[in-house]
Design a protein around this motif. Sequence first.
Motif, short mmCIF file in Angstrom:
data_model
loop_
_atom_site.label_atom_id
_atom_site.label_comp_id
_atom_site.label_asym_id
_atom_site.label_seq_id
_atom_site.Cartn_x
_atom_site.Cartn_y
_atom_site.Cartn_z
N GLN A 299 -1.35 1.46 -22.78
CA GLN A 299 -0.21 1.21 -21.90
C GLN A 299 -0.71 0.63 -20.58
N ASP A 300 -0.23 -0.56 -20.27
CA ASP A 300 -0.64 -1.25 -19.04
C ASP A 300 0.25 -0.77 -17.89
N VAL A 301 -0.35 -0.10 -16.91
CA VAL A 301 0.39 0.43 -15.76
C VAL A 301 -0.06 -0.25 -14.47
N THR A 302 -0.58 -1.45 -14.59
CA THR A 302 -1.09 -2.15 -13.41
C THR A 302 0.02 -2.43 -12.40
N ALA A 303 1.20 -2.87 -12.89
CA ALA A 303 2.29 -3.20 -11.97
C ALA A 303 2.74 -1.97 -11.20
N GLU A 304 2.90 -0.85 -11.87
CA GLU A 304 3.31 0.38 -11.19
C GLU A 304 2.24 0.85 -10.22
N TYR A 305 0.98 0.71 -10.59
CA TYR A 305 -0.12 1.15 -9.73
C TYR A 305 -0.16 0.34 -8.44
N VAL A 306 -0.02 -0.97 -8.57
CA VAL A 306 -0.04 -1.84 -7.37
C VAL A 306 1.18 -1.58 -6.50
N ASP A 307 2.34 -1.35 -7.13
CA ASP A 307 3.56 -1.05 -6.37
C ASP A 307 3.41 0.25 -5.60
N LEU A 308 2.81 1.25 -6.21
CA LEU A 308 2.59 2.51 -5.51
C LEU A 308 1.66 2.35 -4.32
N GLU A 309 0.62 1.55 -4.49
CA GLU A 309 -0.29 1.32 -3.37
C GLU A 309 0.44 0.68 -2.19
N SER A 310 1.30 -0.29 -2.46
CA SER A 310 2.05 -0.95 -1.38
C SER A 310 3.03 0.03 -0.73
N ARG A 311 3.73 0.82 -1.53
CA ARG A 311 4.69 1.77 -0.98
C ARG A 311 4.01 2.82 -0.12
N ILE A 312 2.88 3.31 -0.57
CA ILE A 312 2.16 4.33 0.21
C ILE A 312 1.69 3.76 1.54
N LYS A 313 1.24 2.53 1.55
CA LYS A 313 0.80 1.90 2.79
C LYS A 313 1.96 1.77 3.78
N VAL A 314 3.12 1.29 3.29
CA VAL A 314 4.28 1.12 4.17
C VAL A 314 4.79 2.46 4.66
N LEU A 315 4.83 3.46 3.79
CA LEU A 315 5.33 4.78 4.19
C LEU A 315 4.44 5.42 5.23
N ARG A 316 3.16 5.24 5.11
CA ARG A 316 2.25 5.80 6.12
C ARG A 316 2.43 5.13 7.47
N GLU A 317 2.63 3.82 7.48
CA GLU A 317 2.88 3.13 8.73
C GLU A 317 4.20 3.58 9.35
N THR A 318 5.22 3.74 8.51
CA THR A 318 6.52 4.22 9.02
C THR A 318 6.41 5.64 9.56
N GLN A 319 5.65 6.46 8.88
CA GLN A 319 5.46 7.84 9.35
C GLN A 319 4.78 7.87 10.71
N ALA A 320 3.79 7.03 10.91
CA ALA A 320 3.11 6.98 12.20
C ALA A 320 4.06 6.50 13.31
N GLN A 321 4.89 5.52 13.02
CA GLN A 321 5.85 5.04 14.02
C GLN A 321 6.88 6.10 14.37
N LEU A 322 7.34 6.85 13.37
CA LEU A 322 8.32 7.91 13.65
C LEU A 322 7.71 9.03 14.48
N LEU A 323 6.45 9.33 14.25
CA LEU A 323 5.79 10.35 15.07
C LEU A 323 5.71 9.91 16.53
N GLU A 324 5.46 8.63 16.75
CA GLU A 324 5.45 8.12 18.13
C GLU A 324 6.84 8.20 18.76
N LEU A 325 7.87 7.86 17.99
CA LEU A 325 9.23 7.96 18.52
C LEU A 325 9.62 9.40 18.80
#
Length: 264
Positions: free
Chosen positions: A161-187
């Motif tokens: 089972q090829d899960v490359t697309a889901e794996y790459v999508d998760l990496e991008s989502r985690i990166k964006v969520l961490r950046e958003t979390q850091a911005q909300l902590l500053e706010l």
Amino acid sequence: MSPEMSGDYAEELPPAPMVDITSRSAGAGMAANEAYDFSDDLAEDERAPQAVMAAPAKAVAKPVETPAPNDQAQQGQPGQDQQDTPDHGRQIVYTAGMQVSVYNLDEGMNKLEAMPEAYGGWVHMRGSNQVVLRVPARSLEAVMNAVGDMGVVEARSLQAQDVTAEYVDLESRIKVLRETQAQLLELLDQAKTVEEALHVRQALDDVTMELETALGRMRQLGDLIAFSTLTVTLVERGPMDNIPTSNDPFRWVDSLGVEATEWR
């Protein structure tokens, strides 16, 4: 010379050098009827143009050496290959299954339970005649060959089972969520009222929950990719079991128990 040619050659030919004979003859005390020697004057006139012509030669610049087009292509080729070469690595989840017939079921189950430890795996589940093994993906083929040597392989399956697309999508989502979390902590630190702090805190909790979910799925995918799942079902067999082999040209040979004697 004709008048038409005189105008053209006047611009091309330099003026003839003038030699003062009277001054030299008077200073040297030459006689009036003595012939004048022009060799010294001609030697000076020949040296003068050479000096004038030699000066511009020093100012001539050397031609710039430019590499050939093939050399430029070869110089730029390694960097271009390293940059344009795509990465073909895929994230694959392997799931395999085997059904093996053995004479001694208990002995076969004990062998299966001890087998994954030698390859860095473990027993995920055990039943009466079935064992689910988790083994490193790179050792899956070797484990399947070892299981096949325990008896006669009646069935074998392998699913990728090829899960490359889901794996790459998760990496991008985690990166964006961490950046958003850091911005909300500053706010949250900059909130001036309780109402502003509550709104920011609610958004921060939602982002944190989504981030934890994505991280959990990423860990699950990483475990499935690194360790393959092998389900082995053992079937007990004996001399009377109708399991023909390619070594016996006649069917009635199996009824004599020759195969049982061979495996024992």
